[in-house]
Scaffold this active site. Structure first.
Site, PDB file in Angstrom:
ATOM      1  CE1 TYR A   1     -11.035   6.230   2.516  1.00  0.00           C
ATOM      2  CE2 TYR A   1     -12.747   4.996   3.663  1.00  0.00           C
ATOM      3  CZ  TYR A   1     -11.950   6.127   3.541  1.00  0.00           C
ATOM      4  OH  TYR A   1     -12.073   7.135   4.446  1.00  0.00           O
ATOM      5  CD  GLU A   2      -6.978   5.971   4.804  1.00  0.00           C
ATOM      6  OE1 GLU A   2      -6.161   6.896   4.870  1.00  0.00           O
ATOM      7  OE2 GLU A   2      -7.413   5.374   5.808  1.00  0.00           O
TER       8      GLU A   2
ATOM      9  CG  HIS B   1     -10.922   4.476   6.474  1.00  0.00           C
ATOM     10  ND1 HIS B   1     -10.254   5.597   6.898  1.00  0.00           N
ATOM     11  CD2 HIS B   1     -12.115   4.465   7.112  1.00  0.00           C
ATOM     12  CE1 HIS B   1     -11.013   6.252   7.764  1.00  0.00           C
ATOM     13  NE2 HIS B   1     -12.148   5.594   7.913  1.00  0.00           N
TER      14      HIS B   1
ATOM     15  CB  SER C   1     -15.173  10.655   9.327  1.00  0.00           C
ATOM     16  OG  SER C   1     -14.564   9.683   8.566  1.00  0.00           O
TER      17      SER C   1
ATOM     18  CB  ALA D   1     -19.197   9.411  10.012  1.00  0.00           C
TER      19      ALA D   1
ATOM     20  CG  HIS E   1      -9.397  10.375   9.513  1.00  0.00           C
ATOM     21  ND1 HIS E   1      -9.899   9.324  10.230  1.00  0.00           N
ATOM     22  CD2 HIS E   1     -10.342  10.688   8.609  1.00  0.00           C
ATOM     23  CE1 HIS E   1     -11.098   9.014   9.779  1.00  0.00           C
ATOM     24  NE2 HIS E   1     -11.390   9.826   8.784  1.00  0.00           N
TER      25      HIS E   1
ATOM     26  CG  HIS F   1     -15.653  13.570   3.220  1.00  0.00           C
ATOM     27  ND1 HIS F   1     -15.808  12.501   4.096  1.00  0.00           N
ATOM     28  CD2 HIS F   1     -14.591  14.265   3.680  1.00  0.00           C
ATOM     29  CE1 HIS F   1     -14.880  12.564   5.034  1.00  0.00           C
ATOM     30  NE2 HIS F   1     -14.125  13.629   4.815  1.00  0.00           N
TER      31      HIS F   1
ATOM     32  CG  MET G   1     -16.984   3.634   3.443  1.00  0.00           C
ATOM     33  SD  MET G   1     -16.315   4.929   2.390  1.00  0.00           S
ATOM     34  CE  MET G   1     -17.801   5.572   1.618  1.00  0.00           C
ATOM     35  CB  SER G   2     -14.403   2.405   9.388  1.00  0.00           C
ATOM     36  OG  SER G   2     -15.477   2.917  10.155  1.00  0.00           O
TER      37      SER G   2
ATOM     38  CG  ASN H   1     -24.641  10.290   4.786  1.00  0.00           C
ATOM     39  OD1 ASN H   1     -23.630  10.088   5.448  1.00  0.00           O
ATOM     40  ND2 ASN H   1     -25.094   9.425   3.893  1.00  0.00           N
TER      41      ASN H   1
HETATM   42  N1  HPA Z   1     -22.189   5.223   3.009  1.00  0.00           N
HETATM   43  C1  HPA Z   1     -21.002   4.669   3.351  1.00  0.00           C
HETATM   44  N2  HPA Z   1     -20.200   5.195   4.257  1.00  0.00           N
HETATM   45  C2  HPA Z   1     -20.571   6.338   4.845  1.00  0.00           C
HETATM   46  C3  HPA Z   1     -21.786   6.976   4.539  1.00  0.00           C
HETATM   47  C4  HPA Z   1     -22.635   6.382   3.572  1.00  0.00           C
HETATM   48  O1  HPA Z   1     -23.734   6.880   3.240  1.00  0.00           O
HETATM   49  N3  HPA Z   1     -21.855   8.078   5.324  1.00  0.00           N
HETATM   50  C5  HPA Z   1     -20.726   8.108   6.071  1.00  0.00           C
HETATM   51  N4  HPA Z   1     -19.943   7.057   5.797  1.00  0.00           N
END
Ligand code: HPA
Length: 274
Positions: free
Chosen positions: A84-85, A82, A29, A112, A60, A246, A210-211, A234
């Site tokens: 989650y998609e 991903h 991302s 990320a 993406h 996001h 998440m990847s 973050n």
């Molecule tokens: N948690 C999960 N996935 C993420 C985060 C997070 O804080 N930041 C970027 N991808």
């Protein structure tokens, strides 16, 4: 994983290539800009490759970009898939199988991630030294094709130690502060709760995302060497007194873009050839 579908995808890609790529880049991302640095690119939309799912996340682009980066021929995934998609892990990892079949045996995986280690700061870059699969499923579940890899792959050196040393050296040379740590894979798409983050701190996680983990498992199964980099976009939930979004993830990755680009290019430059 169906060998025929891998071969079909490879055919379509190879038809468009004049040079054989040697390094695969999986761009997370906000990090897809790296593909814009590739010279004389051949762009192939995922929609034009049989067997490739089509990416649904904003930010993406969803294409392969193949060409020259730092004197090496690379194949970059601008956008990844991903779990989650809603994709199955065989779909999420299909591009890694395709890379291997093309002859690529080195992969740089980027993402990320949220900072779990309280000593990190948003905007840090982190070298992945190891991972924790916190999702409880595995892309290798199902019948094993011995042509693709062994039934029970060893994961003790999933992130090649010589590549880690190389990344650290490149970071030092470029005066880029590079954190090191363990990446935890959570399915998402909801971010974690503060209690979940406290748990991840206790089990030795440094970053959460998440990847990456499914792709790295398949790369390891395929006998590829992996280097992993996280952009700490973050601090994870509950560490700072602020909600997660996001937008913040994308904004931070944009801020560290220059260092990220320099670091990955420096690593590509120094990765030993065949
Ligand atoms: N948690 C999960 N996935 C993420 C985060 C997070 O804080 N930041 C970027 N991808």
């Amino acid at each position: 994983m169906n060998k025929e579908s891998i071969v079909k995808a490879v055919h379509v890609i190879e038809e468009k290539l004049t040079k054989r790529p040697e390094i695969g880049l999986i761009l997370g991302s906000g990090l897809g800009v790296l593909a814009d640095e590739i010279k004389d690119p051949v762009n192939i939309s995922y929609a034009d490759i049989p067997g490739f799912p089509v990416s649904t996340v904003v930010g993406h682009a969803g294409q392969l970009v193949i060409g020259e980066l730092e004197g090496k021929t690379v194949l970059a995934m601008q956008g990844r898939f991903h779990f989650y998609e809603g994709y199955g892990l065989d779909e999420v990892t299909f591009p890694v199988r395709v890379m291997k079949q093309i002859g690529i045996d080195k992969v740089i995986v980027t993402n990320a991630a949220g900072g779990v280690n309280a000593d990190f700061e948003a905007g840090d870059l982190m070298l992945i030294t190891d991972h924790i699969n916190n999702v409880g499923i595995n892309p290798l579940i199902g019948p094993n094709d011995e042509d693709l890899g062994v039934r029970f792959p060893d994961m003790s050196t999933a992130y090649a130690s010589d590549y880690q040393q190389l990344a650290e050296q490149v970071a030092r040379d470029l005066d880029i502060n590079l954190q090191k740590g363990v990446y935890v894979w959570n399915s998402g798409p909801s971010y974690e709760t503060p209690a979940e983050i406290r748990m991840l701190q206790k089990v030795g996680g440094d970053a959460v995302g998440m990847s990456t983990v499914p792709e790295v498992i398949v790369a390891q199964h395929s006998g590829m060497k992996v280097l992993g980099l996280s952009c700490i976009s973050n601090m994870a939930a509950g560490i700072l007194d602020q909600p997660l979004s996001h937008e913040e993830v994308i904004e931070t990755t944009e801020k560290v873009r220059e260092d990220f680009l320099k670091l990955v290019k420096g690593i590509v430059n120094k990765l030993p050839g065949e």
